[in-house]
Design an enzyme around this catalytic site. Structure first.
Site, PDB file in Angstrom:
ATOM      1  N   GLU A   1      49.992  33.741  34.898  1.00 51.35           N
ATOM      2  CA  GLU A   1      49.828  34.918  35.759  1.00 51.35           C
ATOM      3  C   GLU A   1      48.825  34.627  36.882  1.00 51.35           C
ATOM      4  O   GLU A   1      48.069  33.650  36.810  1.00 51.35           O
ATOM      5  CB  GLU A   1      49.327  36.093  34.926  1.00 51.35           C
ATOM      6  CG  GLU A   1      48.037  35.770  34.187  1.00 51.35           C
ATOM      7  CD  GLU A   1      47.274  37.007  33.765  1.00 51.35           C
ATOM      8  OE1 GLU A   1      47.028  37.866  34.617  1.00 51.35           O
ATOM      9  OE2 GLU A   1      46.912  37.083  32.578  1.00 51.35           O
TER      10      GLU A   1
ATOM     11  N   LYS B   1      46.609  44.101  42.572  1.00 53.90           N
ATOM     12  CA  LYS B   1      46.984  43.789  41.186  1.00 53.90           C
ATOM     13  C   LYS B   1      48.309  44.493  40.897  1.00 53.90           C
ATOM     14  O   LYS B   1      48.392  45.717  40.981  1.00 53.90           O
ATOM     15  CB  LYS B   1      45.869  44.288  40.258  1.00 53.90           C
ATOM     16  CG  LYS B   1      46.158  44.221  38.769  1.00 53.90           C
ATOM     17  CD  LYS B   1      44.960  44.734  37.964  1.00 53.90           C
ATOM     18  CE  LYS B   1      45.307  44.974  36.513  1.00 53.90           C
ATOM     19  NZ  LYS B   1      44.190  45.553  35.748  1.00 53.90           N
TER      20      LYS B   1
ATOM     21  N   ALA C   1      50.533  48.441  30.421  1.00 52.00           N
ATOM     22  CA  ALA C   1      51.983  48.213  30.497  1.00 52.00           C
ATOM     23  C   ALA C   1      52.364  46.856  29.906  1.00 52.00           C
ATOM     24  O   ALA C   1      53.549  46.599  29.678  1.00 52.00           O
ATOM     25  CB  ALA C   1      52.455  48.313  31.940  1.00 52.00           C
ATOM     26  N   ASP C   2      51.353  46.002  29.623  1.00 51.16           N
ATOM     27  CA  ASP C   2      51.655  44.723  28.958  1.00 51.16           C
ATOM     28  C   ASP C   2      52.399  44.959  27.645  1.00 51.16           C
ATOM     29  O   ASP C   2      53.282  44.179  27.270  1.00 51.16           O
ATOM     30  CB  ASP C   2      50.365  43.952  28.632  1.00 51.16           C
ATOM     31  CG  ASP C   2      49.672  43.386  29.861  1.00 51.16           C
ATOM     32  OD1 ASP C   2      50.202  43.528  30.975  1.00 51.16           O
ATOM     33  OD2 ASP C   2      48.571  42.809  29.691  1.00 51.16           O
TER      34      ASP C   2
ATOM     35  N   LYS D   1      42.277  41.939  24.709  1.00 55.36           N
ATOM     36  CA  LYS D   1      40.886  41.942  25.174  1.00 55.36           C
ATOM     37  C   LYS D   1      40.017  42.835  24.283  1.00 55.36           C
ATOM     38  O   LYS D   1      40.428  43.915  23.872  1.00 55.36           O
ATOM     39  CB  LYS D   1      40.828  42.360  26.642  1.00 55.36           C
ATOM     40  CG  LYS D   1      41.215  41.190  27.557  1.00 55.36           C
ATOM     41  CD  LYS D   1      41.056  41.483  29.007  1.00 55.36           C
ATOM     42  CE  LYS D   1      42.216  42.236  29.576  1.00 55.36           C
ATOM     43  NZ  LYS D   1      43.471  41.541  29.689  1.00 55.36           N
TER      44      LYS D   1
HETATM   45  N1  PSU Z   1      43.408  37.859  30.362  1.00 61.85           N
HETATM   46  C1  PSU Z   1      42.172  37.491  30.835  1.00 61.85           C
HETATM   47  N2  PSU Z   1      41.743  38.093  31.970  1.00 61.85           N
HETATM   48  C2  PSU Z   1      42.477  39.029  32.656  1.00 61.85           C
HETATM   49  C3  PSU Z   1      43.767  39.386  32.155  1.00 61.85           C
HETATM   50  C4  PSU Z   1      44.174  38.777  30.985  1.00 61.85           C
HETATM   51  O1  PSU Z   1      41.482  36.669  30.238  1.00 61.85           O
HETATM   52  O2  PSU Z   1      42.034  39.534  33.684  1.00 61.85           O
HETATM   53  C5  PSU Z   1      44.596  40.406  32.919  1.00 61.85           C
HETATM   54  C6  PSU Z   1      46.103  40.243  32.691  1.00 61.85           C
HETATM   55  O3  PSU Z   1      46.727  40.202  33.955  1.00 61.85           O
HETATM   56  C7  PSU Z   1      46.521  41.487  31.955  1.00 61.85           C
HETATM   57  C8  PSU Z   1      45.594  42.486  32.576  1.00 61.85           C
HETATM   58  O4  PSU Z   1      47.879  41.802  32.133  1.00 61.85           O
HETATM   59  O5  PSU Z   1      44.342  41.771  32.537  1.00 61.85           O
HETATM   60  C9  PSU Z   1      45.562  43.809  31.839  1.00 61.85           C
HETATM   61  O6  PSU Z   1      45.211  44.794  32.761  1.00 61.85           O
HETATM   62  P1  PSU Z   1      45.402  46.349  32.383  1.00 61.85           P
HETATM   63  O7  PSU Z   1      44.458  46.567  31.243  1.00 61.85           O
HETATM   64  O8  PSU Z   1      45.007  47.088  33.647  1.00 61.85           O
HETATM   65  O9  PSU Z   1      46.836  46.515  32.036  1.00 61.85           O
END
Ligand code: PSU
Ligand code: MN
Length: 309
Positions: free
Chosen positions: A29, A91, A146-147, A164
């Site tokens: 990504e 993003k 949305a992942d 995370k």
């Molecule tokens: N993994 C990491 N750092 C990141 C991400 C993943 O170590 O920044 C990113 C990925 O692009 C993932 C996004 O899809 O964080 C999730 O964002 P959100 O919580 O807004 O969906």
């Protein structure tokens, strides 16, 4: 392919050839490089991930939007262009791809958007740091990445160090269960906690090697069009100290609440506060885990290509 498809998706020559020859390809990504990690380490991570994927016998394909086209296999110069702070690159999640293409934007793709693009061109494996998931305040904010839904409908194997640790990990695992996404630990049944090797949650399945998970994914595809999460913990010696982790998280969550940050800003702000609070230690851990996931993804993609041949 119709004309719109042809002008909307560009696959670089190396990736195109690898797909044609049915060799292993790993999607990467661009959000992690543009919004997830600070300069200059972000570009080092982008290059290191590509290098370790090649060591595993596969071809890397970093994905992002340039001039209103999805590029599958960005060059490092193109990644640097997207990552330049002055560029203000957006993003993009899956739902943003259509409008961004139509209005000819540049953009960084999240896991959700990246697997959508990967699946579109036949790439079966992706590596990232930590999957997005259910946020801790989701009961009121409804903030769920949305992942998760993307993984539930996209047949791509994602290698990540769990989800995370800024998230509600238990709730995220429940959602992955409801969505029918297999979660498999790599050489462990302890679900990783991103910056920490062990989140305290356990998973039902583990594999001992890349071949086993490739076989599990092939078998899964007989019954389901969903993806699969291969959870690969960061080395214990490299994880973030637990107390420091918890303090940084508390500080980040307080900041998000105080500044009323919502939506797609939440994750980058929390990761940024981790970096500040730990004086960059979290960034080193993030680097180590992402590169480790890319290395494993390269081997998995190679095994998958062999087993599918
Ligand atoms: N993994 C990491 N750092 C990141 C991400 C993943 O170590 O920044 C990113 C990925 O692009 C993932 C996004 O899809 O964080 C999730 O964002 P959100 O919580 O807004 O969906
Ligand atoms: Mn969100």
């Amino acid at each position: 392919m119709n004309n719109f498809e042809e002008t909307s998706i560009v696959v670089n020559d190396e990736v195109r050839t690898a797909l044609h020859e049915r060799r292993g390809v790993v999607a990467l990504e661009s959000t992690i490089v543009v919004q997830g990690l600070p300069a200059p380490i972000n570009l080092e991570v982008a290059a290191d991930c590509e290098a370790v994927i090649r060591e595993g016998g596969a071809v890397p394909a970093t994905i992002g939007l340039l001039d209103g086209r999805i590029v599958v296999g960005l060059t490092m110069e193109q990644v640097a262009r997207l990552a330049a702070p002055s560029h203000g690159t957006a993003k993009l999640s899956t739902r943003d791809l259509g409008p961004a293409l139509a209005t000819r934007q540049d953009g960084a793709t999240t896991v959700a958007a990246t697997i959508a693009c990967a699946a579109r061109v036949g790439i079966k494996v992706m590596a990232t740091g930590g999957l997005g998931g259910v946020h801790r305040d989701a009961i009121t904010s409804f903030d769920e990445s949305a992942d998760l839904t993307a993984l539930s409908r996209t047949s791509v194997l994602v290698v990540a160090s769990g989800v995370k640790s800024i998230l509600d990990i238990g709730a995220t695992l429940e959602r992955l269960d409801s969505l029918g996404v297999p979660v498999i630990g790599y050489q462990t049944k302890s679900f990783p906690g991103f910056y920490r090797s062990d989140s305290g949650f356990v998973v039902d399945w583990s594999v001992e090697n890349a071949r086993e998970v490739a076989a599990a994914f092939l078998a899964h595809q007989l019954f389901s069009s969903s993806g699969l999460l291969l959870a690969n913990p960061v080395d214990q010696e490299r994880q973030l100290d637990e107390a420091l982790h918890d303090q940084a998280l508390a500080s980040g969550l307080a900041q998000v609440a105080a500044l009323s940050i919502t939506g797609k800003e939440v994750t980058p702000v929390l990761l940024g506060e981790f970096a500040r609070f730990t004086s960059g230690l979290s960034v080193q851990v993030n680097r180590d885990l992402v590169v480790g996931n890319a290395r494993l993804a390269g081997r998995v993609a190679t095994e998958l290509a062999t087993l599918s041949a």
